[in-house]
Design a protein around this motif. Structure first.
Motif, PDB file in Angstrom:
ATOM      1  N   PRO A 331      49.019   9.869 -16.190  1.00  0.00           N
ATOM      2  CA  PRO A 331      49.468  11.254 -16.346  1.00  0.00           C
ATOM      3  C   PRO A 331      48.679  11.972 -17.436  1.00  0.00           C
ATOM      4  O   PRO A 331      48.352  11.389 -18.478  1.00  0.00           O
ATOM      5  N   ILE A 332      48.386  13.231 -17.193  1.00  0.00           N
ATOM      6  CA  ILE A 332      47.629  13.994 -18.184  1.00  0.00           C
ATOM      7  C   ILE A 332      48.454  14.231 -19.441  1.00  0.00           C
ATOM      8  O   ILE A 332      47.903  14.502 -20.516  1.00  0.00           O
ATOM      9  N   SER A 333      49.790  14.094 -19.330  1.00  0.00           N
ATOM     10  CA  SER A 333      50.645  14.267 -20.511  1.00  0.00           C
ATOM     11  C   SER A 333      50.459  13.149 -21.529  1.00  0.00           C
ATOM     12  O   SER A 333      50.894  13.281 -22.676  1.00  0.00           O
ATOM     13  N   ALA A 334      49.808  12.050 -21.136  1.00  0.00           N
ATOM     14  CA  ALA A 334      49.570  10.954 -22.079  1.00  0.00           C
ATOM     15  C   ALA A 334      48.368  11.218 -22.984  1.00  0.00           C
ATOM     16  O   ALA A 334      48.195  10.535 -24.003  1.00  0.00           O
ATOM     17  N   VAL A 335      47.553  12.207 -22.636  1.00  0.00           N
ATOM     18  CA  VAL A 335      46.323  12.458 -23.389  1.00  0.00           C
ATOM     19  C   VAL A 335      46.641  13.249 -24.653  1.00  0.00           C
ATOM     20  O   VAL A 335      47.379  14.236 -24.623  1.00  0.00           O
ATOM     21  N   ARG A 336      46.103  12.799 -25.781  1.00  0.00           N
ATOM     22  CA  ARG A 336      46.238  13.484 -27.079  1.00  0.00           C
ATOM     23  C   ARG A 336      44.845  13.830 -27.589  1.00  0.00           C
ATOM     24  O   ARG A 336      43.858  13.156 -27.266  1.00  0.00           O
ATOM     25  N   ARG A 337      44.806  14.870 -28.384  1.00  0.00           N
ATOM     26  CA  ARG A 337      43.533  15.278 -28.981  1.00  0.00           C
ATOM     27  C   ARG A 337      43.727  15.419 -30.479  1.00  0.00           C
ATOM     28  O   ARG A 337      44.682  16.061 -30.926  1.00  0.00           O
ATOM     29  N   GLY A 338      42.841  14.806 -31.213  1.00  0.00           N
ATOM     30  CA  GLY A 338      42.947  14.844 -32.660  1.00  0.00           C
ATOM     31  C   GLY A 338      41.916  13.935 -33.288  1.00  0.00           C
ATOM     32  O   GLY A 338      40.941  13.519 -32.651  1.00  0.00           O
ATOM     33  N   ALA A 339      42.139  13.614 -34.567  1.00  0.00           N
ATOM     34  CA  ALA A 339      41.212  12.760 -35.314  1.00  0.00           C
ATOM     35  C   ALA A 339      42.000  11.660 -36.015  1.00  0.00           C
ATOM     36  O   ALA A 339      42.104  11.637 -37.239  1.00  0.00           O
ATOM     37  N   PRO A 340      42.575  10.717 -35.244  1.00  0.00           N
ATOM     38  CA  PRO A 340      43.357   9.656 -35.891  1.00  0.00           C
ATOM     39  C   PRO A 340      42.521   8.724 -36.761  1.00  0.00           C
ATOM     40  O   PRO A 340      43.008   8.150 -37.727  1.00  0.00           O
ATOM     41  N   ASN A 341      41.255   8.577 -36.420  1.00  0.00           N
ATOM     42  CA  ASN A 341      40.367   7.701 -37.189  1.00  0.00           C
ATOM     43  C   ASN A 341      39.290   8.496 -37.918  1.00  0.00           C
ATOM     44  O   ASN A 341      38.245   7.953 -38.268  1.00  0.00           O
ATOM     45  N   VAL A 343      37.602  10.930 -36.626  1.00  0.00           N
ATOM     46  CA  VAL A 343      36.661  11.500 -35.660  1.00  0.00           C
ATOM     47  C   VAL A 343      37.469  12.208 -34.579  1.00  0.00           C
ATOM     48  O   VAL A 343      38.372  11.617 -33.980  1.00  0.00           O
ATOM     49  N   VAL A 344      37.158  13.467 -34.325  1.00  0.00           N
ATOM     50  CA  VAL A 344      37.879  14.226 -33.311  1.00  0.00           C
ATOM     51  C   VAL A 344      37.563  13.650 -31.932  1.00  0.00           C
ATOM     52  O   VAL A 344      36.389  13.509 -31.563  1.00  0.00           O
ATOM     53  N   SER A 345      38.598  13.302 -31.180  1.00  0.00           N
ATOM     54  CA  SER A 345      38.409  12.695 -29.877  1.00  0.00           C
ATOM     55  C   SER A 345      39.699  12.830 -29.075  1.00  0.00           C
ATOM     56  O   SER A 345      40.711  13.313 -29.566  1.00  0.00           O
ATOM     57  N   THR A 346      39.622  12.409 -27.819  1.00  0.00           N
ATOM     58  CA  THR A 346      40.817  12.284 -26.995  1.00  0.00           C
ATOM     59  C   THR A 346      41.277  10.833 -27.048  1.00  0.00           C
ATOM     60  O   THR A 346      40.462   9.909 -26.964  1.00  0.00           O
ATOM     61  N   PHE A 347      42.582  10.637 -27.151  1.00  0.00           N
ATOM     62  CA  PHE A 347      43.112   9.278 -27.290  1.00  0.00           C
ATOM     63  C   PHE A 347      44.482   9.210 -26.657  1.00  0.00           C
ATOM     64  O   PHE A 347      45.096  10.219 -26.291  1.00  0.00           O
ATOM     65  N   VAL A 348      44.952   7.974 -26.523  1.00  0.00           N
ATOM     66  CA  VAL A 348      46.306   7.722 -26.027  1.00  0.00           C
ATOM     67  C   VAL A 348      46.964   6.727 -26.967  1.00  0.00           C
ATOM     68  O   VAL A 348      46.292   6.016 -27.721  1.00  0.00           O
TER      69      VAL A 348
END
Length: 437
Positions: A331-341, A343-348
């Protein structure tokens, strides 16, 4: 002396009463302030005790499990669709007009009726045209008789010329007369055909199959070919088409499919883009890109057997360009965008076996509605968080749907957690799971 003493005692006895009566408002304000201070102190003390007894309870605790909704990454097919806005357009729009002048005797259709090609729509008074046909036919018979007689005379003259009984000039004159009558007969035959056509035009028929609109003229009116509005408009609705535009960036991929001979499916949805109205196929595309909008027009054709598409109706269009097989889908609702590490990226948030989550960067592919293809980062069977991720961090504990609550870290018994659950009704609510199909 006795009177003064009595007056002093009386004044002293009534002093506090007068004081209370005079400062009643001030004392009431002081009492309210004291009560408010006491309430605030009790509330602060209660919150402090709650935080001590259950530091990680409910959803927002620092060490407690967070209720989330999850979905499983699956392998399947995903569609590449091009969304667009379109307008339902008829394949044939005919304004039915009379070809001759006359009085409209009869209207043979009902407004909004479905008609077939050749059905009679109206009748014009045929009597003047029947008379014209009869006159033309009479002229034809007369000239045919004259031609017959002229040919007999010509035969006689040819015999007499051989016997030198008449002059050759008379023979030539007779031959010219025969040709004259032949020409008259051809003209008469043309007049007869014209009269027959005009008589046929007194019956006005539908040139195409479709739905008739509101009539533009009533029975009894005198109609002519020059009438602007005609008698009625017929729109072909089965089949029907939808004209829509797509960005020029998609033209190359579309032309490649067309050259390969592929039949591209097109779906039409209502204005809210929620209800599918009809399925059709792409029939053609325009021969040039509109430079003002950077788009190209396309036409899709729909059978429209149930009449769900109506001329000039606004629709949302979805053009199926390609089908990608064996894709990882979530599901596209699982996709997050941010910089948890950093580095700005898409993550789950990937759910581990111990009910903790791990941040997993992913590379996304094609989006198909509420689903998205994943190029890398996860594998089939992985469980990802779809709801509640805004309260998570790497390594946080989660409470899965229909699973027993995990005791908070540092809790000495199940009682504080149960009390916290009662204070937080949403802690045991089953979240909605948006599983990829």
């Amino acid at each position: 002396m006795v009177n003064e003493s009595d007056n002093g005692v009386t004044a002293g006895a009534h002093g506090p009463r007068d004081f209370l009566r005079t400062n009643r408002v001030a004392l009431l304000v002081i009492a309210v302030v004291v009560v408010l201070i006491a309430v605030i102190v009790l509330m602060v003390k209660h919150r402090s005790q709650t935080a001590v007894t259950s530091p990680g309870s409910g959803r927002g605790g620092q060490n407690g499990p967070v209720a989330v909704a999850v979905a499983t990454v699956t392998a399947g097919d995903i569609q590449i669709r091009i969304p667009a806005l379109g307008t339902v357009t008829t394949l044939a729009n005919v304004t039915v007009r009379t070809q001759i002048s006359g009085t409209l005797q009869k209207i043979s259709f009902t407004e909004g009726q479905l008609v077939h090609a050749g059905d009679v729509l109206a009748q014009i008074d045929p009597r003047p045209y029947e008379a014209a046909l009869q006159t033309a036919q009479g002229n034809l018979r007369r000239d045919q008789s004259l031609l017959t007689n002229a040919r007999l005379d010509l035969t006689r003259y040819e015999g007499l010329v051989k016997e030198d009984s008449i002059a050759a000039q008379q023979l030539d004159t007779q031959r010219a007369l025969v040709e004259q009558y032949v020409g008259s007969i051809e003209s008469d035959e043309g007049q007869v055909k014209t009269a027959q056509v005009n008589l046929a035009y007194t019956r006005i028929v539908s040139p195409v199959s479709g739905r008739v609109g509101i009539r533009q003229v009533d029975q009894g009116n005198y109609v002519t070919p020059g009438d602007t509005n005609g008698i009625v408009v017929v729109n072909q609705v089965q089949p029907i088409s939808v004209i829509f535009s797509i960005p020029e960036d998609n033209v190359s991929a579309l032309l490649k499919k067309v050259r390969e001979g592929a039949t591209l499916k097109v779906a039409a949805y209502d204005r809210s883009d929620a209800v599918k109205l009809a399925d059709g196929k792409l029939s053609t595309l325009d021969n040039a890109i509109d430079t003002t909008t950077g788009t190209v027009k396309l036409r899709a054709q729909f059978e429209n057997a149930d009449g769900s598409l109506f001329p000039n109706q606004f629709v949302n269009v979805s053009l199926l360009l390609d089908l990608l097989q064996n894709q990882l889908i979530m599901p596209i609702s699982a996709v997050r965008r941010g910089a948890p590490n950093g580095v700005v990226s898409t993550f789950v948030y990937l759910v581990n076996a111990d009910r903790t989550v791990a941040v997993r960067p992913v590379t996304l592919g094609t989006v198909d509605g509420e689903r998205v293809a994943v190029a890398s980062g996860v594998a089939a069977g992985d469980v990802v968080v779809t709801e509640g991720g805004d309260r998570l961090r790497d390594g946080a504990s989660v409470q899965l749907p229909a699973a027993a609550p995990v005791p908070a870290v540092g809790a000495t018994s199940a009682a504080p957690a149960a009390a916290a659950a009662k204070r937080e009704p949403g802690a045991h609510r089953r979240p909605r799971t948006n599983n990829a199909q």
